[in-house]
Design a protein around this motif. Sequence first.
Motif, mmCIF file in Angstrom:
data_model
loop_
_atom_site.group_PDB
_atom_site.id
_atom_site.type_symbol
_atom_site.label_atom_id
_atom_site.label_comp_id
_atom_site.label_asym_id
_atom_site.label_seq_id
_atom_site.Cartn_x
_atom_site.Cartn_y
_atom_site.Cartn_z
ATOM 1 N N UNK A 1 38.625 20.982 17.953
ATOM 2 C CA UNK A 1 39.442 20.496 19.074
ATOM 3 C C UNK A 1 38.691 19.436 19.872
ATOM 4 N N UNK A 2 39.465 18.510 20.431
ATOM 5 C CA UNK A 2 38.893 17.342 21.084
ATOM 6 C C UNK A 2 38.250 17.657 22.433
ATOM 7 N N UNK B 1 25.512 14.941 18.928
ATOM 8 C CA UNK B 1 24.573 14.659 17.840
ATOM 9 C C UNK B 1 25.313 14.195 16.584
ATOM 10 N N UNK B 2 26.446 14.816 16.298
ATOM 11 C CA UNK B 2 27.237 14.399 15.146
ATOM 12 C C UNK B 2 27.787 13.002 15.314
ATOM 13 N N UNK B 3 28.300 12.699 16.496
ATOM 14 C CA UNK B 3 28.819 11.360 16.790
ATOM 15 C C UNK B 3 27.706 10.324 16.664
ATOM 16 N N UNK B 4 26.528 10.658 17.167
ATOM 17 C CA UNK B 4 25.390 9.734 17.089
ATOM 18 C C UNK B 4 25.027 9.428 15.635
ATOM 19 N N UNK C 1 42.586 10.334 16.898
ATOM 20 C CA UNK C 1 42.592 9.554 18.135
ATOM 21 C C UNK C 1 41.159 9.370 18.642
ATOM 22 N N UNK C 2 40.400 10.457 18.682
ATOM 23 C CA UNK C 2 39.022 10.374 19.153
ATOM 24 C C UNK C 2 38.203 9.445 18.260
ATOM 25 N N UNK C 3 38.344 9.596 16.939
ATOM 26 C CA UNK C 3 37.548 8.794 16.008
ATOM 27 C C UNK C 3 37.915 7.313 16.075
ATOM 28 N N UNK C 4 39.204 7.018 16.182
ATOM 29 C CA UNK C 4 39.620 5.627 16.347
ATOM 30 C C UNK C 4 38.985 5.031 17.602
#
Length: 482
Positions: free
Chosen positions: A96-97, A103-106, A155-158
Amino acid sequence: MASADTTVSGKFCEGFAWGVATSAYQIEGKWDADGKGKSIWDDFTHTPNHVEDSSNGDVACDSYSKVEEDVKMLKELKVSHYRFSLSWPRIMPTGKADNINKAGVDYYNRLIDALLKNGIQPMVTLYHWDLPSAIEESGGWLSEEIPELFADYADYCFGEFGDRVKLWITINEPQIVAYLGYCVGLHAPGTQDPLTKPYLVSRHLILSHAKSYRVYDSKYRAAQKGKVSLSINSDWAHPAGDGKDPKDAHAAELYMQFTNGWFSDPIFLSGDYPPLMKEAIAKKSKELGSETSRLPVFSEEEKKMIKGSYDFYGLNYYTTRLICDPASNEKATRMHPDLDAGSATDPTWERAGSPWLYIVPWGLRRLLKYVSDRYGKPTIMITENGCSTKHPVGAKEEETLQIEDAQRQNYVKSHIQEVLKAYRDDKVDVQGYFLWSLMDNFEWSAGYTERFGLYHVDFQTGTRTPRKSAECYREIVQKNGF
């Protein structure tokens, strides 16, 4: 027009996307590091008797720790693009957003930035089968809520990566998710329910894709100017006897609609499932005592949202099958109880390492022409195509090296030859080719017994070594053809 056994010369269009492909669970490792949540493949592989060699993706190629090494291989190949997937639970441990793992996003930002610094464009897949376990616990792909959850994730990834990522794949091979995951149970989550659950799952996969596409359309397209699609896995269904028997020709078309068309027709053609598939399931449902079809319906509003939710056609091709009327060949196998089509292979076809993978290059050309004709001549990106070698359980790593790998070299050359013929002679708008795979990795229920890599990976030491197929592919890339 060049025949299947003719070698041709020629180049693809300027700007043709040459790439290789991987997926998160198959290469990243670090399955529980730095705040990552569990996925259904973590659960599936940690349960006995699900994987041929009892292995898992806990370490795999350790790409989470080896961004520089991965990019170095890509540079050596001279490719212009790299297709990889994001791990949903690495970014959102609960799926969930409202719970983002920095750390994963980085990690993905480091990878994307390193690619661009080295002149390599990313093609990013949002979902390559590693569903967060937390979502599975509340129904997973069977849940009515998942299309909205997936759209939130997209949406978050875009928003986070779309300033640099211009090519997106929402879902990889939805047919395989539904069929292997919910019909025969060979893939996570391991459900066996051929008559009902695969169809419900397919509805939610299609809605998830369409909702995500519309999110990109409404919020990001104007500024980011990217392109979004999904990757459809498809064999070529060639009618037995070259279709001289109308029943075999009908069975082949039925097979294509049940497999390729299951997800292609709604998105690229009509907003709804293929007509032959709908008729067949309604008929079989009635025979089983139900007045209503087991195939879920889309509302008119949903059909409008689904239809046209693409910017190109992403196609994964590996092999071909001979399809016949099942009454005419008792030895032919039936893929599904609802599908009145028998599947067989030609004994003269060469076989790769995977038991299902017969090497039939001309099938790719025919499939490209079929897709182009049926779906209004879309731009096509071949998002996967590749050849495996087989290594028995317990094989030593030095036995898997196979530097010469002549079969893979021939597979690559012969299949790209057929792509060129489709582009040059059949006027199919092919604008990209991504070879599977950059390196040996965890091959799902086959574990490490099947290797698709241009680079060998020693899973004891982590060493990556190029095979001759890497050199073969690099030469084609540098020439932009033959």
